[in-house]
Design an enzyme around this catalytic site. Sequence first.
Site, PDB file in Angstrom:
ATOM      1  N   LYS A   1      60.875 -21.118  23.499  1.00 26.52           N
ATOM      2  CA  LYS A   1      60.193 -22.090  24.338  1.00 26.52           C
ATOM      3  C   LYS A   1      60.531 -21.718  25.780  1.00 26.52           C
ATOM      4  CE  LYS A   1      59.954 -26.835  25.873  1.00 26.52           C
ATOM      5  NZ  LYS A   1      60.674 -28.110  26.011  1.00 26.52           N
TER       6      LYS A   1
ATOM      7  N   GLY B   1      61.504 -36.749  30.212  1.00 28.79           N
ATOM      8  CA  GLY B   1      62.401 -37.894  30.097  1.00 28.79           C
ATOM      9  C   GLY B   1      61.890 -39.180  30.695  1.00 28.79           C
TER      10      GLY B   1
ATOM     11  N   ALA C   1      57.036 -33.338  26.605  1.00 26.60           N
ATOM     12  CA  ALA C   1      57.598 -34.157  27.682  1.00 26.60           C
ATOM     13  C   ALA C   1      56.778 -35.399  27.980  1.00 26.60           C
ATOM     14  CB  ALA C   1      57.777 -33.353  28.979  1.00 26.60           C
ATOM     15  N   GLY C   2      57.483 -36.514  28.144  1.00 25.88           N
ATOM     16  CA  GLY C   2      56.868 -37.745  28.616  1.00 25.88           C
ATOM     17  C   GLY C   2      56.613 -38.806  27.572  1.00 25.88           C
TER      18      GLY C   2
ATOM     19  N   ASN D   1      62.386 -35.309  22.718  1.00 30.59           N
ATOM     20  CA  ASN D   1      63.830 -35.433  22.561  1.00 30.59           C
ATOM     21  C   ASN D   1      64.300 -36.797  23.055  1.00 30.59           C
ATOM     22  OD1 ASN D   1      66.553 -34.197  22.031  1.00 30.59           O
ATOM     23  ND2 ASN D   1      66.787 -34.670  24.198  1.00 30.59           N
ATOM     24  N   THR D   2      64.104 -37.069  24.345  1.00 30.01           N
ATOM     25  CA  THR D   2      64.624 -38.300  24.941  1.00 30.01           C
ATOM     26  C   THR D   2      64.086 -39.547  24.260  1.00 30.01           C
ATOM     27  OG1 THR D   2      64.786 -37.172  27.080  1.00 30.01           O
ATOM     28  CG2 THR D   2      64.921 -39.561  27.105  1.00 30.01           C
TER      29      THR D   2
END
Length: 268
Positions: free
Chosen positions: A107, A168, A194-195, A216-217
């Site tokens: 990645k 995040g 992301a997001g 992830n977050t």
Amino acid sequence: MSTSTSTRADDAFQVGPFTFRSRLFTGTGKYPDLDTARGALAASGCEVVTVAVRRVDLSKRGEGTIADVLRDGGYTILPNTAGCNTAEDAVRTARLARELLDTTLVKLEVIGDQKTLYPDVPATLEAAAILAKEGFTVLPYVSDDPVTARKLEDVGCAAVMPLAAPIGSGLGVCNRYNLEILVEQVSVPLIVDAGVGTASDAAFAMELGADGILMNTAIAGAKDPVRMASAMRKAVEAGREAFLAGRIPKKLYATASSPIEGVIGSKH
């Protein structure tokens, strides 16, 4: 993008030479402890887990390490170049990951702004071209820009990974129209990266036609990461099935869901 009817069993997810069943990719950071990470990864049903090569020592073995969790779970590791700010650093990190993990998967992340964590597009393109020529299966993190996505495809990337919102942030899909254009114009797999903040964000992105989602977050930062991981698994599956099923068109006024022929008092 296929809109034909499909089941989970035959709806394989192809990324370069790799084939996966789960369309949910997850990360390993920000968990409160290793047991929570282990439980969340299992609950997510993911097959691919991304790990920051510059931040996690995957050479460590034995109980109490993330490497142990990944090995025992049989996950495919997707090394990432997080923390790199130049094309040179990203290429060097990818080569290190290949030697360490014996994988061509990477990645690609080249960050251009530390406050927003937006990608450095020219540096990403430069690094992607080099790595693709070296035989890497490159999955680049990039802005939601169709022009850039097509250029990354042209240099040999196996997928593109546009952000839905800043890393995040949990804002969800901020620009659905750019995402829809990307789905239409890019022929390699599109993995939203992301997001995402909650399950409805994941389902929405998949309903728009994304091939997969990396998060992830949203999982690790939830009050109950294991339960959120389970919710995200279901959301990705539901969103994918809804996309394949094909939603009804939106209308301003109501339309009767039952036929009016034969209704008592009707002249029809």
